[in-house]
Design a protein around this motif. Structure first.
Motif, PDB file in Angstrom:
ATOM      1  N   ILE A 108       5.334   4.331  -6.323  1.00 40.77           N
ATOM      2  CA  ILE A 108       4.314   4.660  -7.476  1.00 40.77           C
ATOM      3  C   ILE A 108       4.921   4.899  -8.761  1.00 40.77           C
ATOM      4  O   ILE A 108       4.658   4.445  -9.841  1.00 40.77           O
ATOM      5  N   ALA A 109       6.089   5.971  -8.508  1.00 37.79           N
ATOM      6  CA  ALA A 109       6.894   6.146  -9.799  1.00 37.79           C
ATOM      7  C   ALA A 109       7.588   4.935 -10.492  1.00 37.79           C
ATOM      8  O   ALA A 109       7.723   4.838 -11.605  1.00 37.79           O
ATOM      9  N   THR A 110       8.158   4.236  -9.574  1.00 39.63           N
ATOM     10  CA  THR A 110       8.813   3.100  -9.986  1.00 39.63           C
ATOM     11  C   THR A 110       7.766   1.950 -10.711  1.00 39.63           C
ATOM     12  O   THR A 110       7.941   1.485 -11.738  1.00 39.63           O
ATOM     13  N   SER A 111       6.521   1.816 -10.195  1.00 35.76           N
ATOM     14  CA  SER A 111       5.441   1.047 -10.806  1.00 35.76           C
ATOM     15  C   SER A 111       5.131   1.563 -12.069  1.00 35.76           C
ATOM     16  O   SER A 111       4.771   0.664 -13.132  1.00 35.76           O
ATOM     17  N   TRP A 112       4.794   2.935 -12.396  1.00 31.19           N
ATOM     18  CA  TRP A 112       4.256   3.357 -13.463  1.00 31.19           C
ATOM     19  C   TRP A 112       5.553   3.643 -14.537  1.00 31.19           C
ATOM     20  O   TRP A 112       4.964   3.475 -15.636  1.00 31.19           O
ATOM     21  N   LEU A 113       6.620   3.915 -14.086  1.00 30.71           N
ATOM     22  CA  LEU A 113       7.590   4.771 -15.168  1.00 30.71           C
ATOM     23  C   LEU A 113       8.750   3.784 -15.357  1.00 30.71           C
ATOM     24  O   LEU A 113       9.395   3.847 -16.429  1.00 30.71           O
ATOM     25  N   TYR A 114       9.036   3.125 -14.540  1.00 31.23           N
ATOM     26  CA  TYR A 114      10.201   2.297 -14.381  1.00 31.23           C
ATOM     27  C   TYR A 114      10.418   1.121 -15.751  1.00 31.23           C
ATOM     28  O   TYR A 114       9.503   0.246 -15.642  1.00 31.23           O
ATOM     29  N   ALA A 129      -0.479  -0.018  -6.865  1.00 30.73           N
ATOM     30  CA  ALA A 129       0.847   0.045  -7.580  1.00 30.73           C
ATOM     31  C   ALA A 129       1.598  -1.033  -7.794  1.00 30.73           C
ATOM     32  O   ALA A 129       2.574  -1.079  -8.684  1.00 30.73           O
ATOM     33  N   TRP A 135      -7.004  -6.347  -8.593  1.00 30.25           N
ATOM     34  CA  TRP A 135      -6.864  -5.536  -7.195  1.00 30.25           C
ATOM     35  C   TRP A 135      -8.307  -4.962  -6.662  1.00 30.25           C
ATOM     36  O   TRP A 135      -9.390  -4.879  -7.570  1.00 30.25           O
TER      37      TRP A 135
END
Length: 288
Positions: free
Chosen positions: A54-60, A236, A248
């Motif tokens: 989730i963090a990679t999808s939203w923030l990376y 995500a 989705w």
């Protein structure tokens, strides 16, 4: 609690702390808290992987020098090394995780090739169209099951012969491939699983209590939570099914059948590392 000899060093500390704290609360609340804490601890690897996805999808950053898929692989390896270095996992658990990684990656390579689902392109750490972080998602399932086995000191009555469960599990795994070309036998395999495990009950230790439940119910419950995690992963954007390409939506509940069958494979893999044991005779708990 689980047998002390089966606990990691940190778990032994937490176990001792729980022994001091939990008796101060009412029995029902105490058992509920102990059950929730153990389940959360067993889910640690999977939870960390889900947070990473989730963090990679939203923030990376999309334009980062290291592709998002590769960054997830790095995070997964760091999580695994960290759990081993901190002795949050045992050697047996690592063996199961590696087995799940191999079995899962093999299926992913085939399934992406035939278009069952797809991953975002990019990166260099992949085999075909399969980013290497996907193997860790299957490893998370294996990590959960083997940790539950140890933390709850699982015992079984009427457990079927392991050779028979292995034959059914092998047929399930083969059917995941062959149903693209010949008749899909998954409902037949579900029926066989139900017949073989119908009488089997799982005995597990919470804190002071030792309840039981049908193994088939445990299969269904874990399959449902995997389905929930799958919906989070697809939302995500970690992977998508063809029907989600235009937008989705929830993964169909029919996918629970596949996850139920995956549970059969998972349990069989774990039982060849942890042989199923019958319940021990009831003895007084010296900590009461």
């Amino acid at each position: 609690m689980a047998a002390r000899s089966e606990l990691t060093r940190l778990e032994a500390v937490l176990d001792a702390f729980a022994d001091r704290l939990l008796p101060r609360v009412p029995a029902g609340v105490r058992e509920f808290l102990a059950f929730g804490i153990k389940q959360a601890w067993a889910c640690l690897f999977g939870a960390l992987m889900l947070v990473a996805i989730i963090a990679t999808s939203w923030l990376y950053p999309a334009d980062a020098a290291v592709a998002g898929n590769d960054f997830l692989v790095i995070l997964a390896v760091v999580i695994q090394i960290g759990m081993l270095a901190a002795r949050l996992e045992t050697g047996r658990e690592l063996i199961v995780i590696i087995l799940f990684h191999i079995v899962g990656t093999g299926m992913e390579i085939f399934k992406t090739a035939v278009g069952s689902w797809n991953y975002a392109p990019g990166g260099v750490l992949h085999i075909g169209a399969v980013p290497l972080f996907t193997g860790f998602m299957y490893a998370a399932v294996g990590s959960y099951i083997v940790r539950v086995y140890r933390l709850f000191d699982l015992r079984f009555t009427h457990y079927p012969p392991r050779w028979l469960t292995a034959v059914i599990a092998a047929a399930i795994y083969i059917n995941f491939f062959t149903h693209h070309f010949i008749v899909d036998f998954r409902l037949v395999l579900v029926g066989l699983t139900v017949i073989v495990f119908f009488r089997c009950r799982m005995h597990f230790s919470v804190h002071r209590s030792r309840p039981t439940m049908p193994v088939l119910l445990a299969f269904v419950l874990v399959a449902f939570f995997i389905w929930l995690a799958e919906n989070i992963g697809t939302a995500a954007g970690a992977w998508l099914y063809p029907s989600q390409d235009d937008g989705w939506h929830l993964v169909p509940l029919t996918k629970l059948v596949a996850w139920f069958l995956l549970m059969m494979i998972s349990v069989v893999l774990v039982t060849f590392v942890h042989k199923p044991k019958p319940p021990e005779p009831d003895v007084p708990d010296i900590r009461d």
